[in-house]
Design an enzyme around this catalytic site. Sequence first.
Site, mmCIF file in Angstrom:
data_model
loop_
_atom_site.group_PDB
_atom_site.id
_atom_site.type_symbol
_atom_site.label_atom_id
_atom_site.label_comp_id
_atom_site.label_asym_id
_atom_site.label_seq_id
_atom_site.Cartn_x
_atom_site.Cartn_y
_atom_site.Cartn_z
ATOM 1 N N ASP A 295 31.056 23.274 -28.354
ATOM 2 C CA ASP A 295 31.575 22.527 -29.495
ATOM 3 C C ASP A 295 30.561 22.424 -30.645
ATOM 4 O O ASP A 295 29.533 21.744 -30.507
ATOM 5 C CB ASP A 295 32.006 21.108 -29.045
ATOM 6 C CG ASP A 295 33.124 20.545 -29.899
ATOM 7 O OD1 ASP A 295 33.664 21.266 -30.740
ATOM 8 O OD2 ASP A 295 33.472 19.359 -29.702
ATOM 9 N N LYS A 344 38.096 16.723 -26.993
ATOM 10 C CA LYS A 344 37.213 16.426 -28.137
ATOM 11 C C LYS A 344 36.559 15.066 -27.968
ATOM 12 O O LYS A 344 35.384 14.878 -28.283
ATOM 13 C CB LYS A 344 38.055 16.495 -29.414
ATOM 14 C CG LYS A 344 37.292 16.514 -30.701
ATOM 15 C CD LYS A 344 36.375 17.700 -30.854
ATOM 16 C CE LYS A 344 36.949 18.793 -31.703
ATOM 17 N NZ LYS A 344 36.042 19.904 -31.956
ATOM 18 N N LYS A 385 38.085 16.822 -44.225
ATOM 19 C CA LYS A 385 38.088 15.778 -43.198
ATOM 20 C C LYS A 385 37.422 14.492 -43.681
ATOM 21 O O LYS A 385 36.423 14.535 -44.390
ATOM 22 C CB LYS A 385 37.362 16.281 -41.940
ATOM 23 C CG LYS A 385 37.581 15.381 -40.748
ATOM 24 C CD LYS A 385 36.868 15.881 -39.530
ATOM 25 C CE LYS A 385 35.464 15.354 -39.470
ATOM 26 N NZ LYS A 385 34.848 15.589 -38.181
ATOM 27 N N LYS A 459 27.732 20.027 -29.924
ATOM 28 C CA LYS A 459 27.962 18.601 -29.666
ATOM 29 C C LYS A 459 27.658 18.223 -28.224
ATOM 30 O O LYS A 459 27.180 17.139 -27.950
ATOM 31 C CB LYS A 459 29.443 18.283 -29.905
ATOM 32 C CG LYS A 459 29.794 17.970 -31.335
ATOM 33 C CD LYS A 459 31.028 17.069 -31.379
ATOM 34 C CE LYS A 459 32.255 17.779 -31.866
ATOM 35 N NZ LYS A 459 32.193 18.305 -33.196
HETATM 36 P P1 NAI Z 1 42.232 26.486 -36.518
HETATM 37 O O1 NAI Z 1 43.362 25.893 -35.801
HETATM 38 O O2 NAI Z 1 42.356 26.665 -37.990
HETATM 39 O O3 NAI Z 1 41.840 27.877 -35.906
HETATM 40 C C1 NAI Z 1 41.972 28.204 -34.564
HETATM 41 C C2 NAI Z 1 42.568 29.586 -34.469
HETATM 42 O O4 NAI Z 1 42.609 29.955 -33.106
HETATM 43 C C3 NAI Z 1 43.987 29.648 -34.972
HETATM 44 O O5 NAI Z 1 44.112 30.654 -35.956
HETATM 45 C C4 NAI Z 1 44.821 29.964 -33.741
HETATM 46 O O6 NAI Z 1 45.927 30.755 -34.039
HETATM 47 C C5 NAI Z 1 43.801 30.676 -32.888
HETATM 48 N N1 NAI Z 1 44.043 30.674 -31.436
HETATM 49 C C6 NAI Z 1 44.553 29.699 -30.667
HETATM 50 N N2 NAI Z 1 44.522 30.046 -29.368
HETATM 51 C C7 NAI Z 1 43.986 31.279 -29.323
HETATM 52 C C8 NAI Z 1 43.697 32.167 -28.268
HETATM 53 N N3 NAI Z 1 43.953 31.842 -27.019
HETATM 54 N N4 NAI Z 1 43.152 33.368 -28.567
HETATM 55 C C9 NAI Z 1 42.884 33.704 -29.859
HETATM 56 N N5 NAI Z 1 43.138 32.893 -30.891
HETATM 57 C C10 NAI Z 1 43.676 31.690 -30.635
HETATM 58 O O7 NAI Z 1 40.967 25.578 -36.183
HETATM 59 P P2 NAI Z 1 39.532 25.577 -36.878
HETATM 60 O O8 NAI Z 1 39.484 24.469 -37.853
HETATM 61 O O9 NAI Z 1 39.190 26.934 -37.310
HETATM 62 O O10 NAI Z 1 38.619 25.139 -35.647
HETATM 63 C C11 NAI Z 1 38.445 26.045 -34.598
HETATM 64 C C12 NAI Z 1 37.839 25.365 -33.400
HETATM 65 O O11 NAI Z 1 36.543 24.916 -33.721
HETATM 66 C C13 NAI Z 1 38.614 24.156 -32.903
HETATM 67 O O12 NAI Z 1 38.660 24.154 -31.504
HETATM 68 C C14 NAI Z 1 37.787 23.015 -33.386
HETATM 69 O O13 NAI Z 1 37.949 21.867 -32.599
HETATM 70 C C15 NAI Z 1 36.409 23.590 -33.266
HETATM 71 N N6 NAI Z 1 35.439 22.880 -34.081
HETATM 72 C C16 NAI Z 1 35.561 22.823 -35.438
HETATM 73 C C17 NAI Z 1 34.617 22.177 -36.190
HETATM 74 C C18 NAI Z 1 34.657 22.110 -37.670
HETATM 75 O O14 NAI Z 1 33.841 21.449 -38.258
HETATM 76 N N7 NAI Z 1 35.537 22.790 -38.324
HETATM 77 C C19 NAI Z 1 33.480 21.535 -35.552
HETATM 78 C C20 NAI Z 1 33.500 21.589 -34.116
HETATM 79 C C21 NAI Z 1 34.417 22.293 -33.445
HETATM 80 C C1 DG6 Z 2 38.245 15.870 -35.715
HETATM 81 O O1 DG6 Z 2 37.073 15.235 -35.480
HETATM 82 C C2 DG6 Z 2 38.252 17.339 -35.652
HETATM 83 C C3 DG6 Z 2 37.148 18.002 -34.968
HETATM 84 O O2 DG6 Z 2 37.388 19.351 -34.683
HETATM 85 C C4 DG6 Z 2 35.934 17.829 -35.762
HETATM 86 O O3 DG6 Z 2 36.145 18.041 -37.106
HETATM 87 C C5 DG6 Z 2 34.833 18.664 -35.354
HETATM 88 O O4 DG6 Z 2 34.720 18.600 -33.971
HETATM 89 C C6 DG6 Z 2 33.610 18.200 -36.051
HETATM 90 O O5 DG6 Z 2 33.148 17.064 -35.451
HETATM 91 P P1 DG6 Z 2 31.775 16.440 -35.846
HETATM 92 O O6 DG6 Z 2 31.717 15.200 -35.053
HETATM 93 O O7 DG6 Z 2 30.713 17.411 -35.475
HETATM 94 O O8 DG6 Z 2 31.877 16.196 -37.311
#
Ligand code: NAI
Ligand code: DG6
Length: 503
Positions: A295, A344, A385, A459
């Site tokens: 994460d 999460k 966010k 994380k």
């Molecule tokens: P998002 O939902 O925009 O992107 C995820 C992508 O994964 C989507 O395009 C979806 O179609 C695809 N997907 C789902 N299952 C799949 C699979 N089995 N195989 C291939 N592709 C698949 O989400 P985002 O914002 O890009 O975040 C991605 C991940 O990163 C999430 O799990 C989120 O919790 C994690 N994350 C994000 C953070 C941030 O600051 N943006 C920080 C910490 C973690």
């Molecule tokens: C809600 O918290 C959505 C999550 O995917 C977070 O945005 C992401 O884990 C980032 O969390 P943090 O605590 O590192 O800002």
Amino acid sequence: MQVVVNSPNVEYTNKYIISKYDYQYVEAQKEESSIAVNTLTEKLMFRTQRKVPKLGVMLVGWGGNNGASFTAALIANKLKLSWTTRKGNQDANWFGSVTQASTVRIADEVHVPMSHLLPIVDPNNLIIDGWDISALDLAAALKRSEVFPPDLVEVLKPHMEKRKPRAAIFNQDYVAENQKSRADNVLNGSKLDQVKTIMDDIEEFRNQWKLDEVIVLWTATTERFTSIVEGINDTAENLSKAIKSNYKDISPSTLYAYAAISKGCTYINGSPQNTFVPGLIELAEEKKVFIAGDDFKSGQTKLKSVLVDFLVSAGIKPVSIVSYNHLGNNDGRNLSAPEQFRSKEISKSNVVDDMVASNSILYKPGEKPDHVVVIKYVPYVGDSKRAMDEYISEIMMGGHNTLVIHNTCEDSLLAAPLILDLVLLAELFSRIEVKKLESEDAEYTKLHPVLSVLSYLCKAPLVPKGTPIVNSLFRQRACIENILRACTGLPPETNMTLEHKVP
Ligand code: NAI
Ligand code: DG6
């Protein structure tokens, strides 16, 4: 501009930077009325391969907000793009990346980019590919994400529209029901068939670009936790058997990781779920392939791992931490389902544990602050966010100190630079070998396959079994910096600056 250290302890050969290093550490035993302490010195030799490989990264979840933002940033930086904003011209940059945008102190008033300490892959040379359950090309995915301004999205379009995610492993049981409509690009067949396809994809990507190394990184939708079941995922052998028998409860992320490790590719988990079941960790250890996670530590948690460290190390006692988030991107949509939220919640909640446990003056054994994490899906705010935190601490003589923080930020623009750092640092650390000089027949070995040195970016850091987890952000950064310094032949940064204090 590479740092070159003149020291009898460092040798630069054509192939390696070799550095002799005295590692000093302490072992302590608590006794009834005292603590018995031994100071120890391990004589080590580090050797870092100088040749930087041609590196490819395959993102699982390539078409998501993080994946599309990362790809856009990679291209925009490579092409040195600049675009107009309400405040004037904006140049592409990598702000938020510790390797690209942070510096390391070498001497008074001499600071160098962290990337200049040892040879590291240039992001402009990184080749990218990946999988997504959504078939949208990367230009359309970037538009869907609503992260970058329309002008920039238009400029990037010709560079992104030919990039199409490969068909993905999908299992509805692991993600929220609301993700179903996205899944129009999925693999059929048994679990073993799917693993083989992923392995073939990796091979094809490697051959297509004549890559030396491929790293696979999960930035896909957060999955629910997988149950750890004896005979199924508890050992490498059982996990292999379970995949072959098409056992139902194996997560897509575990299957990708299994495929990557089987191909000798480092696998990094940017989401909270327990992809790394014991059998998978054992497989990585057996094959000596690097794994890291879990994460991305991007915003609220990053600040928490600074703030709680500051409070506890200042002798102030945090007693209540309430962390509220709302966001409106697809990640938030998925996290609105209880099981995915729970994944999460777990990774966001454990981050203060080691700091609290370090201070027995403030906390009785087992005592912890109240710590609550709330995440709400609010579509209107999109990727921007909101994170609101309240920290209540006890100060002297029954007083209270309440800190309230409100943070608004594009979530993906915090995560994309972390993806870059995770990939570049994982590759760099895979080129570092070490040997203990005092043991007989000493031979160079790689670092432990569980690459805990990347904790700074995670994380819920994955660490080798039985070793301590460090969450404090500055300790985590010091770990990266001091290992890089050791390999370069520089002493650790102790911040003593005795040269200015001792007459
Ligand atoms: P998002 O939902 O925009 O992107 C995820 C992508 O994964 C989507 O395009 C979806 O179609 C695809 N997907 C789902 N299952 C799949 C699979 N089995 N195989 C291939 N592709 C698949 O989400 P985002 O914002 O890009 O975040 C991605 C991940 O990163 C999430 O799990 C989120 O919790 C994690 N994350 C994000 C953070 C941030 O600051 N943006 C920080 C910490 C973690
Ligand atoms: C809600 O918290 C959505 C999550 O995917 C977070 O945005 C992401 O884990 C980032 O969390 P943090 O605590 O590192 O800002």
